[in-house]
Design a protein around this motif. Structure first.
Motif, mmCIF file in Angstrom:
data_model
loop_
_atom_site.group_PDB
_atom_site.id
_atom_site.type_symbol
_atom_site.label_atom_id
_atom_site.label_comp_id
_atom_site.label_asym_id
_atom_site.label_seq_id
_atom_site.Cartn_x
_atom_site.Cartn_y
_atom_site.Cartn_z
ATOM 1 N N PHE A 26 40.795 122.245 57.240
ATOM 2 C CA PHE A 26 41.201 123.207 56.206
ATOM 3 C C PHE A 26 42.095 122.542 55.169
ATOM 4 C CE2 PHE A 26 39.927 126.032 59.653
ATOM 5 C CZ PHE A 26 39.020 126.805 58.947
ATOM 6 N N GLY A 170 63.991 128.494 56.079
ATOM 7 C CA GLY A 170 63.399 127.775 54.954
ATOM 8 C C GLY A 170 61.878 127.784 54.985
ATOM 9 N N ASN B 18 61.636 122.431 55.925
ATOM 10 C CA ASN B 18 60.764 123.594 56.120
ATOM 11 C C ASN B 18 60.219 124.107 54.790
ATOM 12 O OD1 ASN B 18 60.638 124.088 58.950
ATOM 13 N ND2 ASN B 18 62.729 124.887 58.913
ATOM 14 N N LEU B 19 61.111 124.232 53.825
ATOM 15 C CA LEU B 19 60.740 124.798 52.524
ATOM 16 C C LEU B 19 59.720 123.909 51.808
ATOM 17 C CD1 LEU B 19 61.675 127.102 50.388
ATOM 18 C CD2 LEU B 19 62.891 125.221 49.304
ATOM 19 N N ILE B 20 60.053 122.637 51.662
ATOM 20 C CA ILE B 20 59.194 121.755 50.855
ATOM 21 C C ILE B 20 57.850 121.524 51.556
ATOM 22 C CG2 ILE B 20 58.985 119.517 49.715
ATOM 23 C CD1 ILE B 20 61.157 121.353 48.512
ATOM 24 N N SER B 21 57.877 121.440 52.894
ATOM 25 C CA SER B 21 56.608 121.188 53.590
ATOM 26 C C SER B 21 55.697 122.425 53.577
ATOM 27 C CB SER B 21 56.853 120.722 55.021
ATOM 28 O OG SER B 21 57.366 121.781 55.781
ATOM 29 N N SER B 22 56.217 123.551 53.113
ATOM 30 C CA SER B 22 55.380 124.748 52.969
ATOM 31 C C SER B 22 54.654 124.799 51.626
ATOM 32 C CB SER B 22 56.242 126.016 53.090
ATOM 33 O OG SER B 22 56.886 126.099 54.348
ATOM 34 N N LEU B 23 55.099 123.998 50.675
ATOM 35 C CA LEU B 23 54.598 124.130 49.299
ATOM 36 C C LEU B 23 53.138 123.723 49.137
ATOM 37 C CD1 LEU B 23 57.580 122.875 47.106
ATOM 38 C CD2 LEU B 23 57.064 125.163 47.958
ATOM 39 N N SER B 24 52.719 122.727 49.921
ATOM 40 C CA SER B 24 51.361 122.215 49.717
ATOM 41 C C SER B 24 50.293 123.124 50.319
ATOM 42 C CB SER B 24 51.245 120.794 50.272
ATOM 43 O OG SER B 24 51.520 120.782 51.647
ATOM 44 N N GLY B 25 50.700 124.275 50.855
ATOM 45 C CA GLY B 25 49.714 125.239 51.348
ATOM 46 C C GLY B 25 49.178 124.886 52.723
ATOM 47 N N PHE B 26 48.047 125.451 53.071
ATOM 48 C CA PHE B 26 47.488 125.214 54.404
ATOM 49 C C PHE B 26 47.008 123.774 54.545
ATOM 50 C CE2 PHE B 26 47.304 129.846 54.168
ATOM 51 C CZ PHE B 26 48.000 130.119 55.333
ATOM 52 N N SER B 28 45.297 120.719 57.376
ATOM 53 C CA SER B 28 44.427 120.589 58.535
ATOM 54 C C SER B 28 45.250 120.161 59.745
ATOM 55 C CB SER B 28 43.331 119.581 58.257
ATOM 56 O OG SER B 28 43.873 118.339 57.889
ATOM 57 N N PHE B 50 43.372 113.998 54.540
ATOM 58 C CA PHE B 50 42.678 114.574 53.380
ATOM 59 C C PHE B 50 41.430 113.784 53.002
ATOM 60 C CE2 PHE B 50 46.183 111.881 52.066
ATOM 61 C CZ PHE B 50 45.636 111.048 51.110
ATOM 62 N N SER B 183 50.750 125.620 58.556
ATOM 63 C CA SER B 183 51.603 125.760 57.373
ATOM 64 C C SER B 183 53.011 125.332 57.757
ATOM 65 C CB SER B 183 51.579 127.186 56.825
ATOM 66 O OG SER B 183 52.192 128.085 57.708
#
Lengths: 211, 211
Positions: A26, A170, B18-26, B28, B50, B183
């Motif tokens: 994904f 966060g 936590n915050l920044i690693s969430s930015l790139s979306g889902f 694999s 990727f 995520s």
């Protein structure tokens, strides 16, 4: 069943593109917003966005400027700024349609009915309909020798999102924002959380985290 | 709500991660299988895999060898081969547990109860419980100057998967295989397909594809 390297060579181009682009699992679904020197806006769906580091906040992205999406790539180089906007389940079809090859002077925003949104001092449009979006300053761009794709790296300068998504730790609940995932070239998915797990330590079973 | 670059600097390290690693979306969810010169096996969860190109079939992966997961990185360099195995909803907790810092000579396979699976001539173990897995030959490795992470690029040499996932067009139905998405640093998700869309052309609404 098994495929080997020699099998890939013999495949029909479209079959191979579908097959190989499914392997990485994904992917995130993003709209990249840019503007050229003449003020023409551009928005393009990109599924190759990935996390590079948190401090500084760096995001990588793979582009194939020598085949398609040349406008977006050139705008990034020229303006030095761009936005990344999560695609959510309300706009996934419009987001997909941005991949059509419109002429350079046509804005995908108006063609697919998405709304450009501006922030003072940033030379790239956000997508108003996105619920998590950020602006980046271009930090580096390099051609990967192995197959000629471009690795574009940007630093996050501004992050705008629904406050409801920010948890105490966060972690951003992007599922609650309706962010979608992509598989292959053209399949879109919403998600359902299995759980968050505590930091793994040897000999200790990870426990489910609450928010 | 809005965060600016200066806000990121002042954040607690864990909150920022936590915050920044969430930015790139889902992202694999993958298990990377390797083996060292002495025959010790290693398996590690990696979410930074990727797609780089279909012909040749190239897969990129970001590693942070100077902080964690040094074994996996060194094994890849030394053997020149590794496997990538999709994490599915039957093994997501075991997969997460591989991120614990076990001693070098301890195999995560036995620690988390996953089964190594071998293919003649490949110097890296697959994960038997995975339903889509492939072996790669290392093609390039470079340190990204901007923050010192490693970009590892491999070419797919062998692909093994459940035949049921292969569609007529080459698209692999990884949702049907139970592949999960990640995520942030620690959240796992299954997916539900919104639809597949036809190749986008200007002025034509994309139509839903059937399989």
């Amino acid at each position: 069943m098994m495929f080997r390297k020699a099998d890939f060579k013999d495949m029909d181009d479209r079959f191979r593109a579908n097959l190989i682009s499914s392997l990485s699992g994904f992917k995130s679904a993003n709209l990249v917003g840019t503007q050229d020197d003449a003020g023409n806006t551009n928005v393009a769906i990109v599924s190759s966005v990935f996390h590079l580091g948190a401090n500084p906040a760096l995001i990588g992205m793979i582009m194939r400027p020598h085949t398609v999406r040349r406008d977006t790539f050139e705008n990034i180089l020229s303006a030095g700024e761009y936005t990344i906007n999560h695609v959510n389940h309300d706009i996934w079809q419009k987001a997909h349609q941005t991949s059509a090859r419109y002429p350079e002077t046509v804005s995908e925003f108006s063609e697919v009915s998405l709304t450009p949104q501006w922030l003072d001092g940033i030379k790239a449009p956000f997508v108003a309909e996105s619920r998590l979006k950020y602006a980046l300053a271009l930090r580096s761009c390099q051609t990967l020798e192995i197959n000629g794709v471009e690795l574009v790296i940007g630093e996050v300068t501004h992050l705008e999102l629904d406050e409801s998504a920010v948890t105490e730790t966060g972690y951003l609940d992007i599922e609650a924002l309706g962010s979608v995932a992509i598989s292959g070239l053209d399949s879109y998915h919403v998600t359902q959380r299995l759980g968050r797990l505590s930091y793994a330590k040897p000999g200790i079973e990870p426990r489910l985290l609450t928010f």
